[in-house]
Write an enzyme that holds these catalytic residues in place. Structure first.
Site, PDB file in Angstrom:
ATOM      1  N   HIS A 133       0.744  -1.150  -0.041  1.00 61.59           N
ATOM      2  CA  HIS A 133       0.151   0.065  -0.033  1.00 61.59           C
ATOM      3  C   HIS A 133       1.013   1.349   0.042  1.00 61.59           C
ATOM      4  O   HIS A 133       1.979   0.982   0.418  1.00 61.59           O
ATOM      5  CB  HIS A 133      -0.885  -0.064   1.249  1.00 61.59           C
ATOM      6  CG  HIS A 133      -0.194   0.200   2.398  1.00 61.59           C
ATOM      7  ND1 HIS A 133       0.221   1.180   3.159  1.00 61.59           N
ATOM      8  CD2 HIS A 133       0.084  -0.808   3.407  1.00 61.59           C
ATOM      9  CE1 HIS A 133       0.726   0.771   4.410  1.00 61.59           C
ATOM     10  NE2 HIS A 133       0.676  -0.345   4.549  1.00 61.59           N
ATOM     11  N   CYS A 146       4.015  -4.739   6.724  1.00 64.93           N
ATOM     12  CA  CYS A 146       3.518  -4.351   5.170  1.00 64.93           C
ATOM     13  C   CYS A 146       4.581  -3.956   4.302  1.00 64.93           C
ATOM     14  O   CYS A 146       5.682  -3.730   4.614  1.00 64.93           O
ATOM     15  CB  CYS A 146       2.397  -3.365   5.272  1.00 64.93           C
ATOM     16  SG  CYS A 146       0.721  -4.150   5.828  1.00 64.93           S
TER      17      CYS A 146
END
Length: 520
Positions: A133, A146
């Site tokens: 992301h 992440c």
């Protein structure tokens, strides 16, 4: 005496000179320190540049994240198309190295646990905490598991990817290379079979729709028949009870008549017996009529119920056949594990998961596989069919753990003929074969393609974590996240109750942990 005086003077001079040297060196150190700190800080934050290939890009087939270089590269059939710096997991919350695929996309994702923290253009690769992301990039690993990408890059990329696209996270730099092998040549699309499969899929799809309509109509008919027959059955049971009482009354009256001793008693008994006989006869006629009517309708209801069962069975069988025919035209993913000596097949059904979030992947093919020298490591290799060619399919190979080399690894594996017969003739570009020493991760379930992590690499991003203060690494160091920290989805959603094993190689199972609502 002179010698002692000379020696004393020399010693004093050396001490004075030594002090001057110390002061001089300290000054030089003071001057050099800021330069060194600045240089170290600059080196620490040096990042690959965001780059676009100087050609027209095709559809992305895979992404490779290099934990060493803190860089992600996207590839189409002809090579790399996009590159950008990334920021992966910090120490003890490391982004696990391994093989993943995109399983959900959310353009405007927000944390559900930490002040609505923004994670734009989120592309999830596990249900338990990992995604690609947009986010801040300080120039080094700084996330909680992440893979952060530049905001603009993540936005530009979002609409180009698809559910099921391969994401490879490598400990070191890795890239696909052209690759050929006799095993891969077995996956040769057959035009006639594909055409026939396409026609079969269309025909079965129509048949499945008709079967579903028939099953629905049969179910409605059975429901109506059951509703109508229910009061008849109750009425029949009631009449049967009344008839039984009338018959019992007639028997009692007959006994009373036979026992009568006087004319008066006999007359009274005869009157009672005549009334009982008339009532018994009337109720007997009513019961016989109702029974005939009810039997007819109950038989019709029973027949309707059986017809509904038959229609439903046919509907299920036809739907399965239609799905199998449709899946034959989908890119196929194969995972071969030395740990479990099992071959797994995944194909995306493109059906939304019934409990929300993601799509369902078909996992009906799972068979034992023969591996020569099973005690010897294979490594972890990803073979991808990137395009068609004259021989059938053009393949690339990516190695992220070189146990025995890509060629030797395939040499040692024998794929069962029944699997080849079922999937090889319709293999399409974007199909893949993953060979690994690892078992499938606990993260693998019906809403994922394959998730497999390297057990000899840190897996902190999979650790079950309790909520804590959100920190963000930026150019000013660590500070308040201010709704910018990804914190790996473990902070945003309830965690998997069974964390990743410390050494997945020791496992021999494919895990499908129960999923919880409210994860998305």
């Amino acid at each position: 005496m002179v010698n002692r005086l000379t020696s004393a003077k020399s010693t004093l001079a050396l001490r004075r000179w030594g002090n001057r040297v110390v002061v001089m060196l300290a000054g030089m150190a003071a001057l050099i320190a800021p330069i060194s700190d600045a240089t170290a800080k600059q080196a620490r934050r040096a990042q690959p540049a965001e780059t676009t290939a100087p050609r027209e890009a095709g559809e992305p087939i895979m992404a490779i994240v290099s934990l060493k270089s803190q860089q992600v590269t996207f590839y189409d059939a002809e090579g790399w198309i996009l590159r950008a710096p990334v920021s992966t997991g910090i120490k003890e919350r490391e982004t696990p190295a391994g093989v993943f695929a995109i399983i959900e996309k959310d353009k405007d994702h927000h944390s559900t646990m930490y002040d609505d923290a923004w994670m734009p253009n989120m592309q999830r690769i596990t249900w338990n905490g990992l995604a690609l992301h947009g986010g801040p990039l300080p120039g080094y690993a700084a996330s909680h598991g992440c893979v952060r990408m530049p905001y603009g890059f993540a936005e530009k990329l979002f609409d180009k990817t698809r559910i099921g696209m391969r994401v490879i996270i490598s400990p070191n730099d890795a890239a696909p290379v052209d690759f050929s092998h006799p095993t891969l040549s077995l996956f040769a699309p057959n035009a006639e079979i594909i055409t026939a499969a396409s026609a079969k899929a269309e025909a079965l799809a129509r048949e499945a729709m008709d079967a579903a309509t028939t099953a629905d109509e049969a179910r409605k008919t059975a429901t109506i028949a059951a509703r109508e027959s229910a009061p008849l059955a109750a009425s029949l049971r009631k009449l049967e009870r009344f008839k039984a009482r009338a018959d019992a009354e007639l028997v009692s009256a007959d006994k009373a008549l036979a026992a009568a001793k006087t004319d008066q008693a006999r007359a009274k008994a005869e009157d009672r017996q005549q009334k009982a006989a008339a009532k018994a006869a009337e109720l007997g006629t009513q019961f016989d009529t109702a029974k005939a009517d009810a039997t007819s309708k109950l038989d019709a209801a029973s027949a309707a119920k059986e017809a509904a069962k038959t229609a439903q069975t046919k509907n299920a069988d036809t739907a399965k056949a239609a799905l199998d025919a449709k899946l034959a035209l989908e890119p196929v993913s194969i995972y071969i594990s030395r740990a479990t000596r099992t071959l797994y097949v995944r194909r995306n059904t493109h059906k939304p998961a019934p409990d929300g979030g993601g799509e369902v992947f078909d996992a009906t093919i799972e068979v034992s596989v023969t591996i020569r020298d099973p005690g010897k490591p294979l490594g972890t290799h990803v073979f991808t069919a990137v395009a068609r060619n004259d021989a059938g399919l053009r393949w690339t190979a990516v190695t992220i753990e070189n146990g025995d080399g890509a060629k030797n690894a395939l040499d040692r594996i024998t794929i069962p003929k029944e699997v080849l017969d079922r999937i090889a003739p319709t293999a399409l570009p974007q199909s893949s074969i993953v060979v690994s020493d690892e078992p499938l991760s606990e993260e693998t379930n019906y809403r994922t393609e394959f998730v497999a992590v390297l057990s000899d690499q840190p897996q902190g991003g999979f650790i079950t974590r309790e909520p804590s203060e959100v920190l963000m690494a930026d150019d000013n160091g660590w500070g308040d996240g201010n709704q910018q920290e990804d914190d790996s989805f473990g902070f945003f959603f309830p965690r998997n109750p069974t964390p990743q094993p410390s050494n997945a190689r020791r496992g021999g199972r494919q895990f499908f942990p129960p999923l919880q609502r409210g994860w998305w």
